[in-house]
Every structure is written in C-alpha cells, then in structure tokens.
Design a protein around this motif. Structure first.
Motif, PDB file in Angstrom:
ATOM      1  N   ASP A 145       4.064  -8.705  -0.872  1.00  0.00           N
ATOM      2  CA  ASP A 145       3.090  -9.199  -1.843  1.00  0.00           C
ATOM      3  C   ASP A 145       2.869  -8.159  -2.940  1.00  0.00           C
ATOM      4  N   LEU A 146       3.245  -8.534  -4.164  1.00  0.00           N
ATOM      5  CA  LEU A 146       3.227  -7.554  -5.251  1.00  0.00           C
ATOM      6  C   LEU A 146       1.824  -7.125  -5.637  1.00  0.00           C
ATOM      7  N   TRP A 147       0.873  -8.017  -5.519  1.00  0.00           N
ATOM      8  CA  TRP A 147      -0.503  -7.648  -5.847  1.00  0.00           C
ATOM      9  C   TRP A 147      -1.024  -6.649  -4.835  1.00  0.00           C
ATOM     10  N   GLU A 148      -0.678  -6.895  -3.600  1.00  0.00           N
ATOM     11  CA  GLU A 148      -1.105  -5.956  -2.565  1.00  0.00           C
ATOM     12  C   GLU A 148      -0.428  -4.599  -2.772  1.00  0.00           C
ATOM     13  N   MET A 149       0.852  -4.654  -3.056  1.00  0.00           N
ATOM     14  CA  MET A 149       1.619  -3.433  -3.275  1.00  0.00           C
ATOM     15  C   MET A 149       0.984  -2.616  -4.404  1.00  0.00           C
ATOM     16  N   PHE A 150       0.698  -3.300  -5.482  1.00  0.00           N
ATOM     17  CA  PHE A 150       0.098  -2.673  -6.647  1.00  0.00           C
ATOM     18  C   PHE A 150      -1.220  -2.004  -6.261  1.00  0.00           C
ATOM     19  N   SER A 151      -2.027  -2.734  -5.514  1.00  0.00           N
ATOM     20  CA  SER A 151      -3.347  -2.187  -5.205  1.00  0.00           C
ATOM     21  C   SER A 151      -3.246  -1.019  -4.225  1.00  0.00           C
ATOM     22  N   VAL A 152      -2.270  -1.093  -3.324  1.00  0.00           N
ATOM     23  CA  VAL A 152      -2.059   0.033  -2.412  1.00  0.00           C
ATOM     24  C   VAL A 152      -1.675   1.288  -3.195  1.00  0.00           C
ATOM     25  N   ILE A 153      -0.810   1.109  -4.184  1.00  0.00           N
ATOM     26  CA  ILE A 153      -0.364   2.256  -4.985  1.00  0.00           C
ATOM     27  C   ILE A 153      -1.525   2.824  -5.802  1.00  0.00           C
ATOM     28  N   MET A 154      -2.299   1.944  -6.421  1.00  0.00           N
ATOM     29  CA  MET A 154      -3.460   2.388  -7.192  1.00  0.00           C
ATOM     30  C   MET A 154      -4.400   3.205  -6.316  1.00  0.00           C
ATOM     31  N   GLU A 155      -4.701   2.617  -5.194  1.00  0.00           N
ATOM     32  CA  GLU A 155      -5.623   3.248  -4.256  1.00  0.00           C
ATOM     33  C   GLU A 155      -5.164   4.660  -3.890  1.00  0.00           C
ATOM     34  N   GLU A 156      -3.902   4.754  -3.573  1.00  0.00           N
ATOM     35  CA  GLU A 156      -3.370   6.034  -3.105  1.00  0.00           C
ATOM     36  C   GLU A 156      -3.315   7.058  -4.234  1.00  0.00           C
ATOM     37  N   ARG A 157      -2.942   6.600  -5.412  1.00  0.00           N
ATOM     38  CA  ARG A 157      -2.904   7.536  -6.544  1.00  0.00           C
ATOM     39  C   ARG A 157      -4.312   8.021  -6.842  1.00  0.00           C
ATOM     40  N   LYS A 158      -5.251   7.136  -6.769  1.00  0.00           N
ATOM     41  CA  LYS A 158      -6.641   7.540  -6.984  1.00  0.00           C
ATOM     42  C   LYS A 158      -7.008   8.641  -5.987  1.00  0.00           C
ATOM     43  N   ARG A 159      -6.736   8.373  -4.746  1.00  0.00           N
ATOM     44  CA  ARG A 159      -7.111   9.306  -3.684  1.00  0.00           C
ATOM     45  C   ARG A 159      -6.422  10.667  -3.855  1.00  0.00           C
ATOM     46  N   ARG A 160      -5.158  10.627  -4.214  1.00  0.00           N
ATOM     47  CA  ARG A 160      -4.382  11.867  -4.281  1.00  0.00           C
ATOM     48  C   ARG A 160      -4.519  12.603  -5.594  1.00  0.00           C
ATOM     49  N   GLU A 161      -4.795  11.871  -6.672  1.00  0.00           N
ATOM     50  CA  GLU A 161      -4.771  12.527  -7.969  1.00  0.00           C
ATOM     51  C   GLU A 161      -6.098  12.481  -8.722  1.00  0.00           C
ATOM     52  N   ILE A 162      -6.672  11.296  -8.796  1.00  0.00           N
ATOM     53  CA  ILE A 162      -7.918  11.187  -9.561  1.00  0.00           C
ATOM     54  C   ILE A 162      -9.053  11.926  -8.858  1.00  0.00           C
ATOM     55  N   ASP A 163      -9.220  11.661  -7.579  1.00  0.00           N
ATOM     56  CA  ASP A 163     -10.335  12.290  -6.866  1.00  0.00           C
ATOM     57  C   ASP A 163     -10.283  13.817  -6.916  1.00  0.00           C
ATOM     58  N   PRO A 164      -9.133  14.428  -6.602  1.00  0.00           N
ATOM     59  CA  PRO A 164      -9.083  15.880  -6.721  1.00  0.00           C
ATOM     60  C   PRO A 164      -9.344  16.379  -8.140  1.00  0.00           C
ATOM     61  N   THR A 165      -8.925  15.598  -9.121  1.00  0.00           N
ATOM     62  CA  THR A 165      -9.175  16.015 -10.496  1.00  0.00           C
ATOM     63  C   THR A 165     -10.669  15.976 -10.786  1.00  0.00           C
ATOM     64  N   LEU A 166     -11.333  14.951 -10.304  1.00  0.00           N
ATOM     65  CA  LEU A 166     -12.785  14.884 -10.478  1.00  0.00           C
ATOM     66  C   LEU A 166     -13.457  16.075  -9.809  1.00  0.00           C
ATOM     67  N   THR A 167     -12.977  16.427  -8.646  1.00  0.00           N
ATOM     68  CA  THR A 167     -13.524  17.600  -7.954  1.00  0.00           C
ATOM     69  C   THR A 167     -13.366  18.851  -8.812  1.00  0.00           C
ATOM     70  N   MET A 168     -12.188  19.020  -9.361  1.00  0.00           N
ATOM     71  CA  MET A 168     -11.933  20.178 -10.214  1.00  0.00           C
ATOM     72  C   MET A 168     -12.851  20.170 -11.428  1.00  0.00           C
ATOM     73  N   LEU A 169     -13.013  18.995 -12.030  1.00  0.00           N
ATOM     74  CA  LEU A 169     -13.838  18.904 -13.237  1.00  0.00           C
ATOM     75  C   LEU A 169     -15.294  19.253 -12.920  1.00  0.00           C
ATOM     76  N   ARG A 170     -15.771  18.758 -11.804  1.00  0.00           N
ATOM     77  CA  ARG A 170     -17.155  19.065 -11.426  1.00  0.00           C
ATOM     78  C   ARG A 170     -17.310  20.549 -11.142  1.00  0.00           C
ATOM     79  N   ALA A 171     -16.293  21.121 -10.527  1.00  0.00           N
ATOM     80  CA  ALA A 171     -16.331  22.563 -10.275  1.00  0.00           C
ATOM     81  C   ALA A 171     -16.410  23.326 -11.593  1.00  0.00           C
ATOM     82  N   CYS A 172     -15.654  22.893 -12.570  1.00  0.00           N
ATOM     83  CA  CYS A 172     -15.692  23.542 -13.884  1.00  0.00           C
ATOM     84  C   CYS A 172     -17.092  23.448 -14.476  1.00  0.00           C
TER      85      CYS A 172
END
Lengths: 175, 175
Positions: A88-115
């Motif tokens: 299911d492509l919609w599911e696939m898409f959302s799984v990828i979004m979710e994971e990228r958020k977790r691996r990249e966006i969230d840590p970046t937010l952490t870094m920004l808040r630390a700054c």
DNA sequence: CAATATTTTCAGTATTAACTGAAAAGAGTG
DNA sequence: CACTCTTTTCAGTTAATACTGAAAATATTG
C-alpha cells in the motif's frame, strides 16, 4: 527471479533516486524489487536477481526492516526467511515520513532548542543570529505539528482530501 | 567571520543533515552559514570560516545558486561577489520542494510512464507487476497534483492553513 | 593593454561509503 | 549432539564522492 526489461528499468531508476535522497542504492533496489515481486523472496534469490553479494542483501534487509518497509514471512517446508514489501503506497509513504521525522526532524529540533538554551547566557552571538535559529525551530515545529495532526486523520479521509485538493484551493484562490 | 559555539553547532548539524538528504556536506554548511549571517559574505570569507578550499566554495556556491537558495550581491567599492541566503523559511522550503520535484519527481514520472508504454506490448512482464508500476505512477501523480494545487494558494493563506491544521483535523477526526 | 583581482576549472588525492567473500554464529533436523 | 542450512559479522577491497591546490580563465582597473 527473472527481471524483464521493464522491471529492470524500474529497479535501476529507484536505486538512483534512492542515492539522491540519502538512501543506499542497494537498499533502494531491494525495496523496489520486493515491491514489484508478487511473492516474498528469500535473500539468496534477491542477491542473484540484483547481482550483489549475499551479505550485502543481509545488511540491506536489516536496514529496510528498521524502517518498517518490509516484513519477513515463511513458506511451508522452507527454512529460509522470505521478505515482502508493504504494497500500500499510502502506508509506505506514511511509514517513511514517520521514520524520517523520528530520525532527522526530532533530533534537529533537539539541537535547535539546545542552541536557544545556550543562547540565553551567551553574549557573543548577536541577537539577530539567535533569532534566525529560533525562526528555524519555530518553522520546524509548525511543520512537525501539522504532520502530527494529519497523521491523526484516518487515511481514507486523508486520501480523499488530497485527491480533492484542487477544489479546496480553487475556493481559497479566489479570495 | 568568527563563529560562536552556537553557530558552529548549528552549521555542523546542518551539514550532517544535508548528507542524510543527499546534499553534499559543504554545500549544506555554506547554506547554513549564509542563512545565519546578517551580511552577505564573499567566497574567501566563507572558505576561511568553514576551513575549506576556496575552490570548494566556488563549486558549492554554484550548486546553491542552481537551487535558487542564494543570491549574489555587491558592496560599494568591493569587486568580489558576495552571497546571501533566502531568509524567509517558507519561501526557502517551497523553493526546495519545487526544485526536488523538478529534478526527481518529474523524471521519475517520465520513467514510470515509459514503463507503462513499453508494458502495453510486452507479454513477459506479469500483469500484476505492471499494475504495481501503474499504482506508483498514479500515486506520484496524485501527490504531485496536490503539491501543484497548494503552490497556487497565496503563501500567507497557506501558512495560516498549516498553522490551523489542528482545528481542521480536529473536526475530521470526530467523524 | 599591462597589471591586478577574482572566479572557475580540473587533474590528482583523500575521504567516505558501499560491497565482497570468508569465517563465525545461530537455528533447525535427525 | 553432530550435521546441515541459513544468517550475520567483519576485515579488507573497491567504488563513489568530495576536496584541494595550482593553473587557466575572466573581469576590472589605471
């Protein structure tokens, strides 16, 4: 598994796209292959089909599993692990979004808040620059929240919304 | 330009994020630096600040320009090109989306359509597989059209919409 | 147009990431 | 538990990408 020219074209292109998005070529190719394949495949078969080492497949499979994009399955009377992709492509898409958020966006937010935190007792960094960093933090939070909200919407609803997007914006545009 | 610890942290992190998204580290770092910098910087200064070769800066600048993320500007009485980044994050985001679409999504759609075309007089590829490819094509077209629609919406409106996203989905969720 | 300043190109080198093959570990079988 | 099948690990190699420094090209000044 024998690849027809069409399948080859698809898989090779997907591999190249992968590299442009920071995904290892083999990982992307295996994912493409499993997506196309009507049946689950075992590692040996994947290695032969794509002409890569068996060990390379092992590593790449692990990677795809860690993303939640493929699942292991078993065949009666066959001890080997077989793998199949989400279809299911919609599911696939959302799984990828979710994971990228977790691996990249969230840590970046952490870094920004630390700054920002460090910034409060740092008087050598100009205010203007601190502000820029806060702007990024705010921007990413907004996007992140929006995403979080959309994730709540039941996917059939979301799909309809996206497909009807034009109508919504049609109205807004006239404002 | 002297980097404070905060700026360093920000720029280094950005460089790492870049590589995860298929962007060369130096390119990402330069972009981060120019985003933070209150004034336009010339290549020499960028090279010194980030400790990379002048020639590396030249290449990376070209790359950033090709993405439309930085602009050249000039100072009275200084012959050197100075560069400044877009500062508006929404604009920056949309420029990146636009460019990725053009460079990656559109060519992929072309490839997918070519597969479908070839598929019509190819009887060795199972129907099921051809269908999968069509599904991807359709999916990407849907996303692409949606994006195209959103792009029409005047950005202040879009920003409001995204910030209010939670309210919209709040309603939908209760359905 | 010679002199100088600035940017770009590019061959060679260095760095990083990916991949292989062989060996080790793990799992199931009789 | 010895044997076979399967998967994983990892040291060493290969390939891809990024980077440097020097030279060439381009632009500006007097």
């Amino acid at each position: 598994m024998k690849l027809t020219p069409i399948m080859q074209k698809y898989i090779l292109h997907w591999g190249e796209m992968g590299t442009r998005w920071g995904v290892n070529r083999t990982v992307a190719q295996i994912h493409a292959l499993l997506y196309l394949s009507p049946e689950p495949l075992h590692a040996e078969e994947i290695a032969e089909t794509l002409s890569v080492a068996r060990s390379n497949v092992s590593t790449s499979i692990k990677e795809l599993q860690s993303w939640g994009l493929i699942r292991v399955s078993h065949m009666m009377g066959d001890r080997r692990d077989h793998f199949e992709s989400l279809k299911d492509l919609w599911e696939m898409f959302s799984v990828i979004m979710e994971e990228r958020k977790r691996r990249e966006i969230d840590p970046t937010l952490t870094m920004l808040r630390a700054c920002e935190l460090e910034g409060s007792n740092d008087h050598e960094t100009p205010e203007e620059i601190k502000q820029r960093i806060s702007d990024v933090r705010e921007f990413m939070e907004t996007i992140s929240n929006y995403y979080e909200q959309m994730r709540q919407v039941p996917s059939p609803t979301l799909i309809k919304l996206i497909k009807l997007g034009s109508k919504v914006t049609g109205l807004l545009g006239k404002k």
